[in-house]
Design a protein around this motif. Sequence first.
Motif, PDB file in Angstrom:
ATOM      1  N   ASP A   1     100.368  31.912  60.100  1.00  0.00           N
ATOM      2  CA  ASP A   1      99.722  31.059  59.108  1.00  0.00           C
ATOM      3  C   ASP A   1      98.546  31.736  58.419  1.00  0.00           C
ATOM      4  O   ASP A   1      98.221  31.422  57.284  1.00  0.00           O
ATOM      5  CB  ASP A   1      99.240  29.753  59.756  1.00  0.00           C
ATOM      6  CG  ASP A   1     100.393  28.911  60.266  1.00  0.00           C
ATOM      7  OD1 ASP A   1     101.407  28.821  59.555  1.00  0.00           O
ATOM      8  OD2 ASP A   1     100.283  28.364  61.377  1.00  0.00           O
ATOM      9  N   SER A   2      97.905  32.676  59.106  1.00  0.00           N
ATOM     10  CA  SER A   2      96.710  33.310  58.557  1.00  0.00           C
ATOM     11  C   SER A   2      96.602  34.727  59.090  1.00  0.00           C
ATOM     12  O   SER A   2      96.933  34.995  60.252  1.00  0.00           O
ATOM     13  CB  SER A   2      95.457  32.511  58.940  1.00  0.00           C
ATOM     14  OG  SER A   2      94.284  33.216  58.614  1.00  0.00           O
TER      15      SER A   2
ATOM     16  N   PHE B   1     100.968  39.213  54.110  1.00  0.00           N
ATOM     17  CA  PHE B   1     102.004  38.558  53.309  1.00  0.00           C
ATOM     18  C   PHE B   1     103.359  39.131  53.659  1.00  0.00           C
ATOM     19  O   PHE B   1     103.494  40.311  53.997  1.00  0.00           O
ATOM     20  CB  PHE B   1     101.733  38.767  51.821  1.00  0.00           C
ATOM     21  CG  PHE B   1     102.790  38.168  50.924  1.00  0.00           C
ATOM     22  CD1 PHE B   1     102.863  36.795  50.749  1.00  0.00           C
ATOM     23  CD2 PHE B   1     103.703  38.969  50.262  1.00  0.00           C
ATOM     24  CE1 PHE B   1     103.830  36.231  49.931  1.00  0.00           C
ATOM     25  CE2 PHE B   1     104.673  38.425  49.443  1.00  0.00           C
ATOM     26  CZ  PHE B   1     104.736  37.044  49.277  1.00  0.00           C
TER      27      PHE B   1
ATOM     28  N   ASP C   1     103.490  31.736  53.812  1.00  0.00           N
ATOM     29  CA  ASP C   1     103.191  31.650  52.385  1.00  0.00           C
ATOM     30  C   ASP C   1     104.339  32.228  51.556  1.00  0.00           C
ATOM     31  O   ASP C   1     104.746  33.374  51.772  1.00  0.00           O
ATOM     32  CB  ASP C   1     101.908  32.409  52.058  1.00  0.00           C
ATOM     33  CG  ASP C   1     100.689  31.780  52.714  1.00  0.00           C
ATOM     34  OD1 ASP C   1     100.766  30.585  53.059  1.00  0.00           O
ATOM     35  OD2 ASP C   1      99.674  32.477  52.885  1.00  0.00           O
TER      36      ASP C   1
ATOM     37  N   ARG D   1     102.081  35.456  46.891  1.00  0.00           N
ATOM     38  CA  ARG D   1     100.791  36.109  47.026  1.00  0.00           C
ATOM     39  C   ARG D   1     100.346  36.568  45.642  1.00  0.00           C
ATOM     40  O   ARG D   1     101.154  36.669  44.711  1.00  0.00           O
ATOM     41  CB  ARG D   1     100.850  37.305  47.972  1.00  0.00           C
ATOM     42  CG  ARG D   1     101.627  38.491  47.446  1.00  0.00           C
ATOM     43  CD  ARG D   1     101.377  39.736  48.266  1.00  0.00           C
ATOM     44  NE  ARG D   1      99.979  40.132  48.214  1.00  0.00           N
ATOM     45  CZ  ARG D   1      99.491  41.237  48.786  1.00  0.00           C
ATOM     46  NH1 ARG D   1     100.287  42.025  49.469  1.00  0.00           N
ATOM     47  NH2 ARG D   1      98.220  41.546  48.679  1.00  0.00           N
TER      48      ARG D   1
ATOM     49  N   GLY E   1     100.691  27.950  46.679  1.00  0.00           N
ATOM     50  CA  GLY E   1      99.818  29.118  46.590  1.00  0.00           C
ATOM     51  C   GLY E   1      98.456  28.754  46.053  1.00  0.00           C
ATOM     52  O   GLY E   1      98.334  27.869  45.206  1.00  0.00           O
TER      53      GLY E   1
END
Length: 360
Positions: free
Chosen positions: A160-161, A212, A243, A246, A349
């Motif tokens: 997630d991060s 990403f 995600d 990007r 995004g």
Amino acid sequence: MGATMQLLRFLLVEVCIGLAMTGLAAGQNIDQATEGNHVLLRDPVVVRAIPSRVLAHLGNQRVGQGIRTKLSLKNSTGSSWNVRYIDPDCGCLDVVPAQRKVKSGGMLDLSVQLAPSNKVANIRRSIRIYFDGSDSPVVLDVDVRLRGPLGLLHRTIQLDSSDAPFMVSGIIHEVVDRVQRVESARGTFVTTGSLKQTADTFCFSATPTFSFGNAEDLVRVHYRERSGLDRVVDIPLLLTFNDPVRFVPSILHLNQEEGKWVGSVRMIAMPGKLKTPLEELKFEFDFASQRLSTPAHAAFRVNASSSIISKLEVEIGQVKNEKRQHAPASQTSMPSRLIVRGDKEQIIGVLKLVCKGEDR
């Protein structure tokens, strides 16, 4: 009496030899039998056309051991063969043909030796065989499933991060003395904290080194056997970010021109994760006074002259905000984020915005 005993011993030895030969023959009739690291296959691989692609599967084998086998290709093309040359796809694969010329209906025997590998995974190696009269080869894929004492509970982990740590859980299939340390073989993550181990599990935390897309890596595990020997195995791991898009650059610096904030950014979409067609994406500005979860009611919206560069990229040029009528005065300030929404107003995004010349 002595002669009778000798005769009985002779007959017993002959019977044992006969049983052993029968057992060997039976072993060759099953799908595959393994003698140490020598794999015996039951049936030949049938080649019906040139070019073509065929498969030989060597079954389950032990990680860290070399594998030897004889592969027989049956010529069912209707024409005779003359082998021009053989090209393995890896230096770890050694292939020696028993003959170069094969009649129609005959067999091409290949002695194949695969070097040891520490990778606990399904391995495929390919052998390209070129014959006279054809510029395209017969490709023989050789599959083997390498098994080892250690594995992973999940070989795909969703991230997630790029700043948040994630957990990797391992399984101990066999008794080992101690898992000593783990590391990334390809540098997509760094371990954090301490390694924990029980009798049948081990786990560790890590943080990604990328932000990403997807990254294929190997978890390199150093462990010690009960015998005191130190070993290493590599276990495949796929890290993937949720995600779907990007931005390049990751933070956009805007200029103010004639009362408008103007900038240019490139957005890259991850194949398979972006469900909304690129041409249907919606762009809007977000201000610090607004909540990110509020759908498309901002006093300013984005006028983005976008163009699709490829299936994976969108060029957003001259991104600028245009003030709507009756907008509160508090919303005439610098926008803080560019939001990208899908066809159902879902946020897919977010791009941070700063005034050009200012720090992040």
